[in-house]
Scaffold this motif. Sequence first.
Motif, PDB file in Angstrom:
ATOM      1  N   SER A 111       0.852  -1.144   0.035  1.00 24.04           N
ATOM      2  CA  SER A 111       0.202   0.163   0.015  1.00 24.04           C
ATOM      3  C   SER A 111       0.752   1.225   0.039  1.00 24.04           C
ATOM      4  O   SER A 111       0.498   2.048  -0.849  1.00 24.04           O
ATOM      5  N   CYS A 112       2.100   1.033   0.768  1.00 24.29           N
ATOM      6  CA  CYS A 112       2.768   2.506   0.868  1.00 24.29           C
ATOM      7  C   CYS A 112       3.566   2.642  -0.375  1.00 24.29           C
ATOM      8  O   CYS A 112       3.908   3.933  -0.760  1.00 24.29           O
ATOM      9  N   TYR A 113       4.138   1.566  -0.779  1.00 22.81           N
ATOM     10  CA  TYR A 113       5.463   1.701  -1.945  1.00 22.81           C
ATOM     11  C   TYR A 113       4.653   1.388  -3.326  1.00 22.81           C
ATOM     12  O   TYR A 113       5.518   1.925  -4.391  1.00 22.81           O
ATOM     13  N   VAL A 114       3.637   0.661  -3.483  1.00 30.63           N
ATOM     14  CA  VAL A 114       3.225   0.510  -4.973  1.00 30.63           C
ATOM     15  C   VAL A 114       1.674   0.611  -4.867  1.00 30.63           C
ATOM     16  O   VAL A 114       0.918  -0.024  -5.068  1.00 30.63           O
ATOM     17  N   PRO A 115       1.295   2.276  -4.703  1.00 30.24           N
ATOM     18  CA  PRO A 115      -0.102   2.415  -4.597  1.00 30.24           C
ATOM     19  C   PRO A 115      -0.822   2.316  -5.906  1.00 30.24           C
ATOM     20  O   PRO A 115      -2.028   2.046  -5.909  1.00 30.24           O
ATOM     21  N   GLY A 116       0.032   2.173  -6.988  1.00 34.00           N
ATOM     22  CA  GLY A 116      -0.623   2.051  -8.313  1.00 34.00           C
ATOM     23  C   GLY A 116      -1.122   0.528  -8.593  1.00 34.00           C
ATOM     24  O   GLY A 116      -2.147   0.240  -9.190  1.00 34.00           O
ATOM     25  N   LEU A 117      -0.183  -0.143  -8.154  1.00 29.12           N
ATOM     26  CA  LEU A 117      -0.727  -1.786  -8.094  1.00 29.12           C
ATOM     27  C   LEU A 117      -1.714  -2.044  -7.192  1.00 29.12           C
ATOM     28  O   LEU A 117      -2.700  -2.629  -7.581  1.00 29.12           O
TER      29      LEU A 117
END
Length: 103
Positions: free
Chosen positions: A40-46
Motif C-alpha cells: 500500500s505504501c510503496y506500490v499504490p498504483g498496483l
Amino acid sequence: MHETPRRSADLAALRSAYRLLRRVSTLTALGSFVAYVVLSCYVPGLMGSKIAGELSLGMVLGVLQLVVTFAAVLWYGRSAQRSVDPLARVVRQRAAGDAGVRR
C-alpha cells in the motif's frame, strides 16, 4: 520443589511446542499484514489497479487479511489440540501424581 529429569524434559517439550505454535501463527498473520502495508505504501498504483468493475487489488487484499487472520486462529486452535494440549495433560497428570506422593 524438586523437578525430576523426566518432568523437566516434559516441561521443556511443552514450552517448545507452545513457542513454535505461537511463532508460526503470529508470523503468518503479522507477515501478511506487513506485506499489505508495504504494498500500500510503496506500490499504490498496483493496489489501486482494478480487477473487476470497481473492485481493486487493494480491496481484495484487504479482505484477504481477514481470511488469513481467521485461518491462523483456526490453525492455532487445531494445532494446540493436537500438539500442545496432550503435552500439557501429561505434565498436569505428573504434577498431580507428584503432589499426591509428597502428602
